[in-house]
Design an enzyme around this catalytic site. Structure first.
Site, PDB file in Angstrom:
ATOM      1  N   SER A   1      -2.993  -0.880  -2.904  1.00  0.00           N
ATOM      2  CA  SER A   1      -3.897   0.237  -2.629  1.00  0.00           C
ATOM      3  C   SER A   1      -3.100   1.524  -2.562  1.00  0.00           C
ATOM      4  CB  SER A   1      -4.674   0.018  -1.322  1.00  0.00           C
ATOM      5  OG  SER A   1      -5.720  -0.894  -1.505  1.00  0.00           O
TER       6      SER A   1
ATOM      7  N   ILE B   1       0.833  -1.198   0.000  1.00  0.00           N
ATOM      8  CA  ILE B   1       0.000   0.000   0.000  1.00  0.00           C
ATOM      9  C   ILE B   1       0.870   1.252   0.000  1.00  0.00           C
ATOM     10  CG2 ILE B   1      -0.247  -0.106   2.516  1.00  0.00           C
ATOM     11  CD1 ILE B   1      -3.143   1.021   2.108  1.00  0.00           C
ATOM     12  N   CYS B   2       0.348   2.311  -0.605  1.00  0.00           N
ATOM     13  CA  CYS B   2       0.964   3.632  -0.587  1.00  0.00           C
ATOM     14  C   CYS B   2       2.306   3.611  -1.326  1.00  0.00           C
ATOM     15  CB  CYS B   2       1.089   4.103   0.860  1.00  0.00           C
ATOM     16  SG  CYS B   2       1.493   5.837   1.085  1.00  0.00           S
ATOM     17  N   HIS B   3       3.417   3.851  -0.622  1.00  0.00           N
ATOM     18  CA  HIS B   3       4.753   3.816  -1.212  1.00  0.00           C
ATOM     19  C   HIS B   3       5.370   2.403  -1.152  1.00  0.00           C
ATOM     20  CE1 HIS B   3       4.310   8.157  -0.613  1.00  0.00           C
ATOM     21  NE2 HIS B   3       5.293   8.323  -1.472  1.00  0.00           N
TER      22      HIS B   3
END
Length: 187
Positions: free
Chosen positions: A160, A111-113
């Protein structure tokens, strides 16, 4: 609460600077579903969270990368934050640990980075993924197709964008871990 992940072990690979909710929420969801969840880090000392705008709590490490055997785990989760994946993507032991899950066709969540780790591990080419928007060009440059959706599943890989997507991310992550190995997953 459903115990659909009873008997499953999941590794969350992280180091200092992980986004707190991106570790704590998936861990809670997987534990509530019956999984045993271990925080795996480069060292054995606790790792410190980043909580939106400042340093957060320190989390105990269950196993260091030297102690953890990826073959013992049914799935891997890579939380984001900025500092965490940036450090992990430069750690060859973290990349080797990550590659195992793709070679063994096991579910992985990022998720994210977090996808930065996957880029450096060389496992994103040909996949459809999402991430924090600033990582989109990095994914495209590494051969992935980037889409702007709250959650994307590609043969056992769950991605995500941000903490706002955690409900969808956690739900799909539990579903993929319950399903198990993906024989058609790219390595």
């Amino acid at each position: 609460m459903s115990q659909q992940l009873n008997g499953k072990q999941v590794a969350i690979l992280a180091t200092d600077g992980f986004e707190e909710s991106e570790l704590s929420e998936p861990r809670k969801a997987m534990q509530e579903a019956g999984a045993t969840v271990h925080i795996v880090a480069p060292g054995k000392e606790g790792i410190r969270a980043w909580a939106k705008t400042d340093w957060g709590d320190t989390y105990d490490v269950d196993k260091s990368l030297d102690e953890a055997n990826p073959a013992d785990y049914h799935a891997l989760v890579l939380p984001g934050g900025l500092f965490n994946p940036d450090n992990l993507r430069q750690d060859e032991k973290a990349l080797t640990f990550t590659r195992h899950f793709f070679e063994a066709h096991k579910p992985v969540g990022a998720i994210c980075h977090g996808p930065w780790v996957l880029i450096n591990a060389g496992v994103v080419q040909g996949r459809t993924m999402t991430s924090f928007p600033s990582v989109s060009q990095d994914l495209k440059n590494a051969g992935a197709e980037w889409v702007d959706k709250e959650v994307v599943v590609d043969s056992g890989l769950v991605t995500s964008r941000t903490p706002k997507d955690l409900d969808a991310f956690c739900s799909k992550l539990v579903e993929e871990i319950c399903e198990g190995k993906h024989t058609n997953q790219h390595a």
